[in-house]
Design a protein around this motif. Structure first.
Motif, PDB file in Angstrom:
ATOM      1  N   CYS A 143       7.225  47.752   9.452  1.00 37.87           N
ATOM      2  CA  CYS A 143       6.558  46.687  10.204  1.00 37.87           C
ATOM      3  C   CYS A 143       6.026  47.278  11.507  1.00 37.87           C
ATOM      4  O   CYS A 143       6.755  47.979  12.213  1.00 37.87           O
ATOM      5  CB  CYS A 143       7.572  45.580  10.487  1.00 37.87           C
ATOM      6  SG  CYS A 143       6.943  44.255  11.528  1.00 37.87           S
ATOM      7  N   ILE A 180       5.507  45.910  14.270  1.00 37.06           N
ATOM      8  CA  ILE A 180       6.104  45.284  15.445  1.00 37.06           C
ATOM      9  C   ILE A 180       7.534  45.760  15.662  1.00 37.06           C
ATOM     10  O   ILE A 180       7.888  46.227  16.742  1.00 37.06           O
ATOM     11  CB  ILE A 180       6.073  43.742  15.323  1.00 37.06           C
ATOM     12  CG1 ILE A 180       4.639  43.240  15.081  1.00 37.06           C
ATOM     13  CG2 ILE A 180       6.710  43.074  16.519  1.00 37.06           C
ATOM     14  CD1 ILE A 180       3.660  43.572  16.182  1.00 37.06           C
ATOM     15  N   CYS A 181       8.393  45.661  14.647  1.00 36.46           N
ATOM     16  CA  CYS A 181       9.817  45.961  14.834  1.00 36.46           C
ATOM     17  C   CYS A 181      10.300  47.182  14.040  1.00 36.46           C
ATOM     18  O   CYS A 181      11.456  47.559  14.146  1.00 36.46           O
ATOM     19  CB  CYS A 181      10.666  44.749  14.474  1.00 36.46           C
ATOM     20  SG  CYS A 181      10.653  44.379  12.717  1.00 36.46           S
ATOM     21  N   LYS A 182       9.437  47.753  13.222  1.00 34.88           N
ATOM     22  CA  LYS A 182       9.731  48.964  12.425  1.00 34.88           C
ATOM     23  C   LYS A 182      10.716  48.750  11.279  1.00 34.88           C
ATOM     24  O   LYS A 182      11.153  49.704  10.660  1.00 34.88           O
ATOM     25  CB  LYS A 182      10.246  50.109  13.310  1.00 34.88           C
ATOM     26  CG  LYS A 182       9.357  50.435  14.472  1.00 34.88           C
ATOM     27  CD  LYS A 182       7.986  50.847  14.017  1.00 34.88           C
ATOM     28  CE  LYS A 182       7.119  51.223  15.214  1.00 34.88           C
ATOM     29  NZ  LYS A 182       5.761  50.848  15.070  1.00 34.88           N
ATOM     30  N   ARG A 183      11.078  47.505  10.957  1.00 37.30           N
ATOM     31  CA  ARG A 183      11.893  47.258   9.767  1.00 37.30           C
ATOM     32  C   ARG A 183      10.992  47.360   8.541  1.00 37.30           C
ATOM     33  O   ARG A 183       9.773  47.299   8.666  1.00 37.30           O
ATOM     34  CB  ARG A 183      12.519  45.855   9.837  1.00 37.30           C
ATOM     35  CG  ARG A 183      13.597  45.741  10.901  1.00 37.30           C
ATOM     36  CD  ARG A 183      14.324  44.448  10.790  1.00 37.30           C
ATOM     37  NE  ARG A 183      13.380  43.327  10.951  1.00 37.30           N
ATOM     38  CZ  ARG A 183      13.723  42.086  11.144  1.00 37.30           C
ATOM     39  NH1 ARG A 183      14.990  41.749  11.191  1.00 37.30           N
ATOM     40  NH2 ARG A 183      12.826  41.147  11.286  1.00 37.30           N
ATOM     41  N   SER A 241       8.629  46.460   5.594  1.00 34.18           N
ATOM     42  CA  SER A 241       7.742  45.314   5.432  1.00 34.18           C
ATOM     43  C   SER A 241       8.111  44.515   4.189  1.00 34.18           C
ATOM     44  O   SER A 241       8.672  45.044   3.238  1.00 34.18           O
ATOM     45  CB  SER A 241       6.289  45.771   5.354  1.00 34.18           C
ATOM     46  OG  SER A 241       6.106  46.620   4.258  1.00 34.18           O
ATOM     47  N   CYS A 292       7.235  42.276   8.462  1.00 35.38           N
ATOM     48  CA  CYS A 292       8.488  42.023   7.750  1.00 35.38           C
ATOM     49  C   CYS A 292       8.837  40.542   7.719  1.00 35.38           C
ATOM     50  O   CYS A 292       9.656  40.124   6.915  1.00 35.38           O
ATOM     51  CB  CYS A 292       9.624  42.813   8.405  1.00 35.38           C
ATOM     52  SG  CYS A 292      10.011  42.244  10.062  1.00 35.38           S
ATOM     53  N   SER A 293       8.241  39.746   8.587  1.00 33.39           N
ATOM     54  CA  SER A 293       8.600  38.332   8.679  1.00 33.39           C
ATOM     55  C   SER A 293       7.460  37.534   9.313  1.00 33.39           C
ATOM     56  O   SER A 293       6.552  38.115   9.923  1.00 33.39           O
ATOM     57  CB  SER A 293       9.855  38.181   9.550  1.00 33.39           C
ATOM     58  OG  SER A 293       9.561  38.545  10.880  1.00 33.39           O
ATOM     59  N   ARG A 321       7.729  35.839  11.935  1.00 27.91           N
ATOM     60  CA  ARG A 321       7.842  36.026  13.382  1.00 27.91           C
ATOM     61  C   ARG A 321       7.011  37.225  13.839  1.00 27.91           C
ATOM     62  O   ARG A 321       6.237  37.129  14.793  1.00 27.91           O
ATOM     63  CB  ARG A 321       9.305  36.233  13.791  1.00 27.91           C
ATOM     64  CG  ARG A 321       9.467  36.454  15.276  1.00 27.91           C
ATOM     65  CD  ARG A 321      10.848  37.057  15.611  1.00 27.91           C
ATOM     66  NE  ARG A 321      10.871  37.504  16.972  1.00 27.91           N
ATOM     67  CZ  ARG A 321      10.422  38.680  17.397  1.00 27.91           C
ATOM     68  NH1 ARG A 321       9.916  39.527  16.545  1.00 27.91           N
ATOM     69  NH2 ARG A 321      10.466  39.002  18.661  1.00 27.91           N
ATOM     70  N   CYS A 322       7.154  38.363  13.165  1.00 29.05           N
ATOM     71  CA  CYS A 322       6.390  39.554  13.539  1.00 29.05           C
ATOM     72  C   CYS A 322       4.892  39.333  13.336  1.00 29.05           C
ATOM     73  O   CYS A 322       4.074  39.801  14.123  1.00 29.05           O
ATOM     74  CB  CYS A 322       6.875  40.769  12.767  1.00 29.05           C
ATOM     75  SG  CYS A 322       8.471  41.382  13.352  1.00 29.05           S
ATOM     76  N   ASP A 344       2.090  39.543  16.431  1.00 29.42           N
ATOM     77  CA  ASP A 344       0.858  40.325  16.366  1.00 29.42           C
ATOM     78  C   ASP A 344      -0.364  39.445  16.617  1.00 29.42           C
ATOM     79  O   ASP A 344      -1.263  39.828  17.380  1.00 29.42           O
ATOM     80  CB  ASP A 344       0.748  41.002  15.006  1.00 29.42           C
ATOM     81  CG  ASP A 344      -0.446  41.926  14.922  1.00 29.42           C
ATOM     82  OD1 ASP A 344      -0.415  42.981  15.588  1.00 29.42           O
ATOM     83  OD2 ASP A 344      -1.405  41.599  14.205  1.00 29.42           O
TER      84      ASP A 344
END
Length: 69
Positions: free
Chosen positions: A21, A23-26, A28, A36-37, A39-40, A44
């Motif tokens: 992701c 945004i948070c690097k988890r 996708s 990933c979610s 929220r992310c 963006d």
């Protein structure tokens, strides 16, 4: 066949390479790709709408016009 309880397993190749992701690097999620979610994805979108992301422009218009020719 009536006694069989196991279903045959099928391996499905992913359509695209997994990427983290932005945004948070988890990892996708398929439903929210490339995020990933939700929220992310919304974070963006907010960054685009608030002007945090910007396309660079030339400071001098005359210089930009000279580059085109």
């Amino acid at each position: 066949m009536a006694g069989e309880t196991e279903k045959p397993s099928a391996t499905v190749a992913p359509l695209r390479k997994a990427v983290p992701c932005p945004i948070c690097k988890r990892p996708s999620a398929r439903e929210h790709y490339p995020f990933c979610s939700p929220r992310c994805r919304d974070v963006d979108l907010n960054r685009w709408l608030s002007g945090s992301y910007a396309i660079p422009v030339a400071d001098d218009e005359k210089k930009a016009d000279d580059d085109d020719m």
